[in-house]
Design an enzyme around this catalytic site. Structure first.
Site, PDB file in Angstrom:
ATOM      1  N   GLY A  45       0.809  -1.210   0.000  1.00 23.73           N
ATOM      2  CA  GLY A  45       0.000   0.000   0.000  1.00 23.73           C
ATOM      3  C   GLY A  45       0.841   1.258   0.000  1.00 23.73           C
ATOM      4  N   HIS A  51       4.371   2.138  -8.169  1.00 20.62           N
ATOM      5  CA  HIS A  51       3.471   0.994  -8.050  1.00 20.62           C
ATOM      6  C   HIS A  51       2.530   0.914  -9.260  1.00 20.62           C
ATOM      7  CE1 HIS A  51       4.258   1.576  -3.584  1.00 20.62           C
ATOM      8  NE2 HIS A  51       4.517   0.297  -3.744  1.00 20.62           N
ATOM      9  N   GLN A  75       7.915  -9.234   7.909  1.00 18.83           N
ATOM     10  CA  GLN A  75       9.160  -8.671   7.396  1.00 18.83           C
ATOM     11  C   GLN A  75       9.645  -7.470   8.201  1.00 18.83           C
ATOM     12  OE1 GLN A  75       7.141  -7.991   3.544  1.00 18.83           O
ATOM     13  NE2 GLN A  75       8.146  -5.998   3.500  1.00 18.83           N
ATOM     14  N   ASP A 164      13.701  -2.663  -5.682  1.00 19.57           N
ATOM     15  CA  ASP A 164      14.036  -3.673  -4.677  1.00 19.57           C
ATOM     16  C   ASP A 164      14.676  -4.859  -5.394  1.00 19.57           C
ATOM     17  OD1 ASP A 164      12.718  -2.381  -2.288  1.00 19.57           O
ATOM     18  OD2 ASP A 164      11.005  -2.527  -3.632  1.00 19.57           O
ATOM     19  N   ARG A 201       8.349   4.897   1.689  1.00 21.35           N
ATOM     20  CA  ARG A 201       9.057   5.445   2.844  1.00 21.35           C
ATOM     21  C   ARG A 201       9.628   6.831   2.574  1.00 21.35           C
ATOM     22  NH1 ARG A 201      10.359  -0.238   3.979  1.00 21.35           N
ATOM     23  NH2 ARG A 201       9.632  -0.739   6.083  1.00 21.35           N
TER      24      ARG A 201
END
Length: 298
Positions: A45, A51, A75, A164, A201
Site C-alpha cells: 500500500g 506501483h 518482514q 528492490d 518510505r
C-alpha cells in the site's frame, strides 16, 4: 456458503475489493474458466506512480490484474516501522481504479497467517547478503508472504519493481526452486526529477532531507560510469560513500557491486569483468533508510 465478491463503488472508485481467500479464488477461477490470464502486483500500500507502473506492466502481460494491499508483519523486526508504516486504503483504491486494476485483495493478518501457522519460506544464501546483513529477518518474511499470496491469488504472471532488486532476484529464485507456474517480471524503477527512486518510505523524509536524497542515485550513477571504464570496485564504493556523507547522509550500510543473478559480491580489488553487473546501495538519511541500484555494463 461461499463468500460473495464484495465490490466497493464510489464516484471515484470502481475497482472490486475482496478481503478473503475464498472470495478471491472464486473470481480467479471464473476468469480462468473463461480463458483469461491473471497478472498480480503484491504491495504494502501507500501507493505511488512506481506501483502504478507495475500495475500497467501487469495489464500488458495478462488479461486481468490483481493488486494486493497488505502490510506484512513478518518482514518487520521489533523496533522497525510496522506500526507507523503509511496506510491509506481509500487513496490506494482510487489510484488502482484509475489505473484499470480489476481487483484489489485486502486480506487481514489472520487471512494470510491463520492461527497456529508455523510454516516459513527461506531462500538461503541470497537472503543473507547485502540488505540481509542489516535486516536478517527481512527476506524470510518477504519470501513467506509472497509464497502465501501466490497460493491465494494463483496468478500466471507477477510483477515486482527493480528498485528492490535483491527482493526481485530472491523471488525469482523461490519461484524456480519451488516450481510455482508463475512468470516473474521486473518493472523499471520510477524516479523523481532528481533521480530519487520512488518509495512509500520517502514520505518519512523532512524537507531538507528530501532535497539531499537525490544524492544516492547520483553517487550510484557516477560509480557505474567509473566501473564501466575499469575503475576498481573498492575504490568506487569508497568514493560513493564519501559523496553521500558530504551530501548529508547519516551513514552508509553498503555500496556493492554484485553478480546480477546470484547477488554474489564481485572482487573489490580487480576491475569488473566484461558483461553486466549490478551496483546496489543502502544509506540512512535522518531516520529514513533509502535503497537503490543501477545496472553496470563493461
Amino acid at each position: 456458503m461461499r463468500d460473495r465478491i464484495k465490490v466497493k463503488f464510489t464516484t471515484e472508485n470502481t475497482v472490486a475489493v475482496v478481503r478473503t481467500r475464498v472470495a478471491l479464488q472464486q473470481q480467479v477461477r471464473a476468469w480462468k474458466a473463461a480463458g483469461e490470464t491473471v497478472g498480480f502486483v503484491p504491495t504494502m500500500g501507500a501507493l505511488h506512480s512506481g506501483h502504478i507502473s507495475l500495475v500497467e506492466k501487469a495489464k500488458e502481460n495478462a488479461g486481468r490484474t490483481i493488486t494486493s494491499l497488505f502490510v506484512n508483519p513478518a518482514q518487520f523486526a521489533p523496533g522497525e516501522d510496522f506500526g507507523t508504516y503509511p496506510r491509506q486504503e481509500d487513496d490506494d483504491l482510487a489510484l488502482l481504479s484509475a489505473a484499470g486494476c480489476d481487483l484489489v485483495y485486502l486480506p487481514t493478518v489472520a487471512e494470510i497467517y491463520p492461527d497456529g501457522s508455523v510454516t516459513d519460506v527461506r531462500v538461503n544464501a541470497m537472503s543473507d547478503l547485502l540488505d540481509g546483513i542489516y535486516r536478517p529477518h527481512f527476506f524470510y518474511g518477504v519470501a513467506t508472504v509472497v509464497a502465501r499470496l501466490f497460493l491465494h491469488v494463483q496468478p500466471d504472471t507477477a510483477v515486482f519493481g527493480e528498485k528492490d532488486y535483491q527482493q526481485l532476484q530472491i523471488i525469482r529464485r523461490m519461484v524456480r526452486d519451488l516450481g510455482f507456474p508463475i512468470n516473474i517480471i521486473g518493472g523499471e524503477t520510477k524516479r523523481d526529477g532528481d533521480g530519487l527512486a520512488q518509495s512509500s518510505r520517502n514520505l518519512y523524509l523532512a524537507a531538507d532531507e528530501r532535497r539531499a536524497a537525490g544524492a544516492l542515485f547520483a553517487a550510484l550513477h557516477r560509480a557505474s560510469v567509473r566501473l564501466s571504464l575499469g575503475a576498481l570496485p573498492g575504490d568506487v564504493s569508497a568514493e560513493a560513500e564519501a559523496h553521500l556523507m558530504r551530501a548529508g547522509f547519516r551513514s552508509v550500510d553498503y555500496i556493492a557491486l554484485v553478480d546480477p543473478g546470484t547477488l554474489a559480491l564481485l572482487p573489490a580489488d580487480a576491475p569488473m569483468p566484461g558483461g553486466a553487473a549490478r551496483l546496489l546501495g543502502a544509506a540512512w538519511l535522518g531516520r529514513t533508510r533509502l535503497i537503490d541500484n543501477i545496472s553496470v555494463t563493461r
